[in-house]
Design a protein around this motif. Structure first.
Motif, PDB file in Angstrom:
ATOM      1  N   GLN A  66       0.829  -1.202   0.000  1.00 22.78           N
ATOM      2  CA  GLN A  66       0.000   0.000   0.000  1.00 22.78           C
ATOM      3  C   GLN A  66       0.874   1.268   0.000  1.00 22.78           C
ATOM      4  OE1 GLN A  66      -2.548  -0.050   3.393  1.00 22.78           O
ATOM      5  NE2 GLN A  66      -3.390   1.977   2.988  1.00 22.78           N
ATOM      6  N   ASP A  72      -5.386   0.097   0.275  1.00 24.30           N
ATOM      7  CA  ASP A  72      -4.904  -1.245   0.610  1.00 24.30           C
ATOM      8  C   ASP A  72      -5.103  -2.187  -0.572  1.00 24.30           C
ATOM      9  OD1 ASP A  72      -4.297  -3.665   1.669  1.00 24.30           O
ATOM     10  OD2 ASP A  72      -5.390  -3.340   3.561  1.00 24.30           O
ATOM     11  N   GLU A  75      -7.893  -4.739  -0.524  1.00 23.69           N
ATOM     12  CA  GLU A  75      -9.279  -4.335  -0.801  1.00 23.69           C
ATOM     13  C   GLU A  75      -9.575  -4.346  -2.307  1.00 23.69           C
ATOM     14  OE1 GLU A  75     -11.201  -3.627   1.817  1.00 23.69           O
ATOM     15  OE2 GLU A  75      -9.500  -3.897   3.174  1.00 23.69           O
ATOM     16  N   HIS A  76      -8.515  -4.476  -3.114  1.00 21.64           N
ATOM     17  CA  HIS A  76      -8.700  -4.373  -4.572  1.00 21.64           C
ATOM     18  C   HIS A  76      -8.222  -5.615  -5.315  1.00 21.64           C
ATOM     19  CE1 HIS A  76      -8.353  -0.199  -3.077  1.00 21.64           C
ATOM     20  NE2 HIS A  76      -9.396  -0.038  -3.875  1.00 21.64           N
ATOM     21  N   ASP A  91      -4.029 -13.172  -1.539  1.00 23.77           N
ATOM     22  CA  ASP A  91      -4.129 -12.172  -0.467  1.00 23.77           C
ATOM     23  C   ASP A  91      -4.110 -12.931   0.855  1.00 23.77           C
ATOM     24  OD1 ASP A  91      -4.692 -10.078   1.201  1.00 23.77           O
ATOM     25  OD2 ASP A  91      -6.832 -10.033   0.713  1.00 23.77           O
ATOM     26  N   GLN A  93      -4.106 -12.925   4.655  1.00 24.66           N
ATOM     27  CA  GLN A  93      -4.391 -11.986   5.744  1.00 24.66           C
ATOM     28  C   GLN A  93      -3.838 -12.589   7.032  1.00 24.66           C
ATOM     29  OE1 GLN A  93      -8.420 -10.212   5.611  1.00 24.66           O
ATOM     30  NE2 GLN A  93      -8.740 -11.576   3.873  1.00 24.66           N
ATOM     31  N   SER A 238      -9.754  -3.912   9.613  1.00 27.64           N
ATOM     32  CA  SER A 238      -8.445  -3.893   8.960  1.00 27.64           C
ATOM     33  C   SER A 238      -7.302  -3.781   9.969  1.00 27.64           C
ATOM     34  CB  SER A 238      -8.376  -2.749   7.957  1.00 27.64           C
ATOM     35  OG  SER A 238      -8.468  -1.531   8.651  1.00 27.64           O
ATOM     36  N   HIS A 243      -2.907  -7.203   5.257  1.00 28.61           N
ATOM     37  CA  HIS A 243      -2.875  -7.949   3.990  1.00 28.61           C
ATOM     38  C   HIS A 243      -1.447  -8.102   3.472  1.00 28.61           C
ATOM     39  CE1 HIS A 243      -7.228  -7.862   3.247  1.00 28.61           C
ATOM     40  NE2 HIS A 243      -7.193  -6.707   3.891  1.00 28.61           N
TER      41      HIS A 243
END
Lengths: 430, 232
Positions: A66, A72, A75-76, A91, A93, A238, A243
């Motif tokens: 990011q 972030d 998120e995409h 991704d 986490q 978050s 991430h």
């Protein structure tokens, strides 16, 4: 004149001047071998550094982070997946909080990772045993899961006791702390349904607990259970997870394109390909420099070839005159001398290649032993350092340089031979 | 067979910038008929060897035309001259001009190699010719292991091996004793009769000149028909 007869003609002349031709071949051999061995050091160090870099990371992996402008990347993920040449976006986490696993009498120091197993499967995530999780309470554990289970009890030999039973189907409890940093009383009971494949690098330990994303609400509820709802510092999911997004590209050559596309979206991007590119450019320049230095050695050897061929033409002036008198084409005369210098170049190159491979093999075997003995570091010889590598391209380049230089050296004497005046040549004393 | 028309040639002598031109051939015109032996006699420096060198294509004349069997050879370049020589001319030199590193057999074989004839055919032709000129017993000898007469026989065999219509002989007996000289002259005469080969012989020896059908004399670059004594 038939080719076979031309070869016979050259062989006969070489036989007549064995020592001189041998010395010239020796000079050509030494020059070419010097070039190959010198450049092979550049290739060897380059390969060692590349291997070191590639052995630690996946070459088609692009790590995405990011930036202030990007937001972030976690998120995409779906947006990133749509980029051309992207094979998968993983991704992972990870929990940014203290965690503890309790496995019977053992306490574990593991890391819970929530991931998308479908994407993981695309980039080689495989199970050694069992199956993938299907709900929030099922997990897959890393292949070194048991290595990170500790017991208070010591074995007879004085080591800590480790768990040695089956894992599949076993349950363990999992605890995390709250926002204050205190472990929450409420526990999660997780069932091991699969064990991950051993990491491809022997020295890498996988102590992760891989969970389905259905576990996220459960963990959030536990973590924020003591939190006063409605207060100003309302929890943000978050904050609990961070991430770790990695994009996997279909081919190495497309890594740069994908990296640039991600940079355009303002992400911070790191890929091994970027680093490799810089290193490759540096080593390309280094290798070109080494080949240049080696070529000087061949050029020095070419003086020998030039001398030998000039002497040969001078000595054979009368013979050349006779051949021209009875009808030898000047082009044939030139070809015979060029073939002779090319022969010197070819034999010199073949010998040089054989010698270079031998020198390379011996240096790769002996140098680590010598260096480790000199530095007193026993581990050095096990580091897999390659000092010298001779790829076929190097052999090709060196051969082309050597044979071309030999032929260029022979060109002027050969031309001189064609210019020999028949009448003057026939007047020469026997 | 050979026609030489109005051939002129001069050599440059002296230091660069101060060269002088010395004429060596002056309006030389003559013909050689098919199958005849022609000898050109003259004193040393008279220009007879220069005439042979120009006729053989070793050098170009300043002016004039040479035709061999109707082909104008005087306008040929070096490569064309070489090809024409290989197909049409044989050479016999005073000092034999054999290749020292080749045996008698290999020396005779050399023109065939240059023509690209295959090995089997070469072997047959050389073997047969060596027998004809009486060299079978010395065919594996190197030139330095042969007598002068034998060397000249090898040289004659080398000139004959491609069956050329013309053989140029430059002082063919100059290095031989009188007995061997007779042998070589007889061989030349017999080859001329048996194979209808045209011989152009350059010599300063009247004995040699007498074997010819026609004699030309070269004096100070000018050629005239008849022996030296006739010319005088």
């Amino acid at each position: 004149m038939q080719f076979k007869d031309q070869v016979g003609f050259i062989r006969q002349h070489i036989k007549k001047n064995k020592l001189r031709v041998f010395m010239t071949v020796l000079a050509a051999t030494m020059g070419t071998a010097f070039l190959i061995v010198l450049a092979s050091v550049g290739f060897g160090i380059h390969e060692t550094i590349r291997d070191q870099m590639l052995s630690n990371r996946l070459v088609t992996e692009v790590q995405v982070h990011q930036s202030e402008e990007s937001g972030d990347p976690g998120e995409h993920v779906e947006e990133i997946k749509k980029l051309a040449h992207v094979k998968a976006v993983v991704d992972r986490q990870q929990l940014g909080t203290n965690q503890m696993s309790l496995f019977g009498e053992f306490e574990g120091n593991h890391v819970l990772v929530v991931t998308d197993f479908k994407e993981e499967g695309k980039v080689g995530f495989a199970l050694k045993e069992g199956r993938l999780p299907q709900n929030a309470n099922e997990v897959v554990v890393g292949s070194h899961f048991t290595d990170y289970l500790y017991s208070e009890e010591e074995t007879e030999s004085g080591d800590f006791k480790t768990y040695e039973g089956d894992l599949i189907g076993e349950q363990f409890t999992y605890r995390i702390d709250d926002v204050e940093g205190e472990f929450v009383e409420e526990e999660l009971t997780l069932t091991i349904v699969g064990i991950g494949e051993n990491p491809s690098r022997e020295w890498v330990s996988d102590r992760n607990i891989y969970a389905h994303d259905a576990i996220i609400p459960e963990l959030e509820r536990i973590h924020y259970s003591d939190h006063v709802t409605g207060s100003d510092d309302h929890p943000d999911a978050s904050q609990l997870f961070y991430h770790d997004v990695a994009v996997y590209v279909d081919k190495l050559e497309n890594v740069k394109m994908v990296s640039n596309a991600l940079r355009d979206k303002q992400y911070y991007v790191f890929s091994i390909a970027d680093e490799l590119e810089q290193i490759d450019v540096f080593f390309l320049a280094l290798k070109a420099g080494l080949v240049f230095v080696g070529t000087i050695a061949i050029l020095i050897a070419s003086i020998g070839i030039f001398n030998t061929m000039t002497m040969a033409v001078t000595e054979r002036t009368r013979e050349i005159g006779v051949m021209k008198a009875i009808g030898a084409d000047p082009k044939l005369i030139r070809r015979l001398f060029l073939m002779e210098s090319a022969w010197i170049g070819i034999i010199g190159t073949v010998l040089a290649v054989v010698i270079s491979y031998a020198v390379s093999a011996v240096s790769n075997y002996l140098l680590p032993i010598i260096v480790s003995a000199a530095l007193g570091e026993e581990d050095f010889s096990e580091l897999n350092v390659t000092f010298s590598v001779i790829p076929w391209q190097l052999v090709l380049i060196a051969s082309a340089i050597s044979i071309s230089v030999a032929m260029i050296s022979g060109w002027r004497p050969a031309r001189k031979a064609t210019k020999i005046d028949v009448i003057n040549a026939l007047r020469q004393e026997l | 067979m050979i026609s030489v028309e109005d051939l002129n040639h001069s050599f440059k002598i002296g230091k660069k910038g101060k060269e002088k031109r010395v004429p060596v051939l002056k309006r030389v015109t003559f013909n050689v008929q098919d199958g005849e032996i022609v000898s050109i006699v003259g004193k040393s420096g008279s220009g007879k060897s220069t005439l042979l060198h120009i006729m053989a294509g070793f050098m170009h004349a300043d002016s004039g035309v040479i035709r061999v069997n109707g082909v104008e050879t005087s306008s040929f370049n070096e490569a064309e001259n070489a090809k024409f020589r290989l197909d049409n001319f044989g050479f016999i030199f005073q000092n034999f001009q054999l290749m020292p590193g080749l045996t008698a057999f290999e020396n005779v074989e050399l023109p065939l190699k240059l023509k690209g004839v295959n090995q089997t055919e070469r072997q047959q032709k050389v073997q047969s010719l060596m027998q004809h000129v009486g060299l079978t017993n010395v065919q594996d000898h190197y030139p330095n292991e042969l007598s002068g007469g034998q060397q000249q026989r090898v040289s004659i065999a080398r000139a004959l091996i491609t069956d050329p219509p013309v053989i140029f002989a430059d002082e063919p007996t100059g290095s031989l004793d009188s007995e061997t000289e007779q042998d070589v002259l007889l061989l030349i005469q017999s080859l001329n009769k048996a194979r209808n080969i045209t011989f152009v012989i350059i010599t300063h020896d009247d004995e040699v000149a007498r074997t010819a059908d026609r004699v030309y004399t070269m004096r100070d670059g000018e050629l005239s028909e008849g022996g030296m004594h006739d010319a005088v």
